[in-house]
Design an enzyme around this catalytic site. Sequence first.
Site, short mmCIF file in Angstrom:
data_model
loop_
_atom_site.label_atom_id
_atom_site.label_comp_id
_atom_site.label_asym_id
_atom_site.label_seq_id
_atom_site.Cartn_x
_atom_site.Cartn_y
_atom_site.Cartn_z
N GLU A 40 51.58 40.89 42.98
CA GLU A 40 52.66 40.11 43.57
C GLU A 40 53.82 40.17 42.58
O GLU A 40 53.63 39.86 41.40
CB GLU A 40 52.20 38.65 43.76
N ARG A 265 37.52 38.30 36.49
CA ARG A 265 38.83 38.35 35.83
C ARG A 265 38.63 38.57 34.35
O ARG A 265 37.65 38.12 33.78
CB ARG A 265 39.51 36.98 35.89
N LYS A 275 50.50 34.40 35.34
CA LYS A 275 51.94 34.66 35.39
C LYS A 275 52.74 33.37 35.43
O LYS A 275 53.81 33.28 34.86
CB LYS A 275 52.26 35.53 36.61
P1 ATP Z 1 48.17 35.67 37.90
O1 ATP Z 1 47.24 34.53 37.81
O2 ATP Z 1 48.48 36.22 36.57
O3 ATP Z 1 49.39 35.36 38.71
P2 ATP Z 1 47.28 37.13 40.17
O4 ATP Z 1 45.87 37.45 40.50
O5 ATP Z 1 47.96 36.11 40.97
O6 ATP Z 1 47.34 36.82 38.62
P3 ATP Z 1 48.43 39.48 41.29
O7 ATP Z 1 49.78 40.01 41.07
O8 ATP Z 1 48.13 38.91 42.61
O9 ATP Z 1 48.17 38.40 40.16
O10 ATP Z 1 47.33 40.52 40.85
C1 ATP Z 1 47.30 41.90 41.15
C2 ATP Z 1 45.91 42.38 40.93
O11 ATP Z 1 45.50 42.18 39.57
C3 ATP Z 1 44.91 41.62 41.78
O12 ATP Z 1 44.02 42.53 42.37
C4 ATP Z 1 44.23 40.70 40.81
O13 ATP Z 1 42.94 40.42 41.22
C5 ATP Z 1 44.28 41.50 39.51
N1 ATP Z 1 44.24 40.60 38.36
C6 ATP Z 1 45.10 39.61 38.06
N2 ATP Z 1 44.73 38.96 36.94
C7 ATP Z 1 43.61 39.58 36.51
C8 ATP Z 1 42.72 39.38 35.40
N3 ATP Z 1 42.93 38.41 34.50
N4 ATP Z 1 41.66 40.20 35.27
C9 ATP Z 1 41.45 41.19 36.15
N5 ATP Z 1 42.23 41.43 37.21
C10 ATP Z 1 43.30 40.63 37.40
MG MG Z 2 49.11 35.44 42.36
#
Ligand code: ATP
Ligand code: MG
Length: 566
Positions: A40, A265, A275
Amino acid sequence: MNPTNPEAPAGPSNFIRDIVLDDLKTDKYQGRVHTRFPPEPNGYLHIGHAKSICLNFGLAQEFHGKTNLRFDDTNPSKEEVEYVDSIIRDVRWMGFEWEGVPLYASDYFQQLYDWAIELIKKGKAFVCDLTPDQIREYRGTPSEPGRESPYRNRSVEENLDLFARMKAGEFPDGTRTLRAKIDMASPNFNLRDPIMYRILHATHHRTGDAWCIYPMYDYAHGQSDSLEKVTHSMCTLEFEDHRPLYNWFIQQLGIFPSQQIEFDRLNLTHTLLSKRKLLQLVQEGRVRAWDDPRMPTISGLRRRGYTPKAIRNFCASIGVSKTTGSIELAMLEHFVREDLNKRAPRVMAVLRPLKVVIDNYLENQVEEMDAVNNPEDVSAGTRKVPFSRVLYIEQDDFREEPPKGYFRLSPGREVRLRYGYFITCTSVVKDAQGNVVEVHCTYDPETRGGNSPPDGRKVKSTIHWVSAQHALDAEVRLYETLFTKEDPSDVPEGGDFTDNLNPSSLETIASAKVEPSLSGATPGASYQFERLGYFTPDRDGTADRPVFNRTVTLKDAWAKIEKKSK
Ligand code: ATP
Ligand code: MG
């Protein structure tokens, strides 16, 4: 076995790779492996994303498949072009290239809307007038079923009319939603008539003002996967309970069945991977920017001097599983050292200079000493380092009254200057406060290059130095962990994670001295400053006053941890 299968894998396998292997064996997707990385664009990528990037791109590479880069841009209130650009840059820097152009969930807004109409017509979706608070209240609890919305049984015609008017902008934000009609008594909350669309009058970075209703993640994600014929859709464990909904939409619409698989994760000690919280640090000025070298963002790690290879090796080594845990930050640093040890040229730099005058060395003499660029890499060759009468050494490398076991320079003591000469301290000069500001020495001309003299005399210590008249002034930035606690979100009631920020996470040394070969060093390069660690030029530097970030020290804490556990 399917012909697209590769030879034996390089690293250990994992459960996702095993699923892929199995699907290839049963020919589930006609031999195709198609993954996607779906960020995102609401912030910069962090090291947790690197794990997902390596998994998605890595699997596709191994099985001659494809990976899409798809922006999950369904929330215009938090998303920006700056983030899109940074994500593209970071994925490329990690060493991966996607299939075709970057894709966007917003490319599918019309298709998603058409499918929503289809679901309304099938009696599987309805327009709901409950407020967000009411929806929450009606949803029930884990032990109690939810209650059906009083709007649930609206006629198809009324739903079509209201949904069209939602799209046309007739209603204010938050007044209506489109919900899937599934089961308010389901033990899975995600199936209790989840919201598909909400009204949001916001300008989208790509579609502008074309839409004022936006699909929710759960309605957009699986359909986007399906449209792209993604075979294996990996996401993190918190989406496990969303999988029935992911499958429900695909089944109701009768479209290509992408397969969602959840993995753990990445969590790192002393590090926050969210983020939202990283954005807070930037907005509150707790760090310089998203790419501050203390940030766990990919751009921060890059600016800090981490290499893509080190990050990829780290990700390969932590593997993927279904159990959530925390990885030691020291382990990531271990992989950085391992990579930099092989590739970083060695140079000499003095962080806290102490002047050394060699009294028996000719006033205007300069010698070019040969120094080895990288003992790990013979092909890196040697360079010339100027030696002269006045040098700088590290303040730490001199003690007027050496404690027991201190073998570096002190009055009467002889040490080796690396690639220079043996020198012996004869006297010191002090300032009014009694601090030693200058050390006087003599050198032994028979020890040129730092070699032992013919009489076989030995010294116990070798120290680094720079020639005062040739050295460049530099700023050096030393880093510690951004948070003092292993788990930065561990705060007492009413506290905030920012309470755990480490006040000494950045130490700036304004007047370091570095050897002249570092003139013109540019960001992206890595050096080992002998005895001090690995460093990389920062973009804040100028030609005559470079700035260096310490990437990592030389001490490998992880190797110690591993040794202890054996
Ligand atoms: P954040 O909590 O940092 O906003 P998010 O999961 O909302 O993380 P996205 O931009 O939706 O962030 O993530 C893109 C991809 O990266 C998704 O498939 C998500 O599952 C993966 N991802 C995000 N954070 C992690 C993590 N800490 N470990 C492994 N994969 C991750
Ligand atoms: Mg997110």
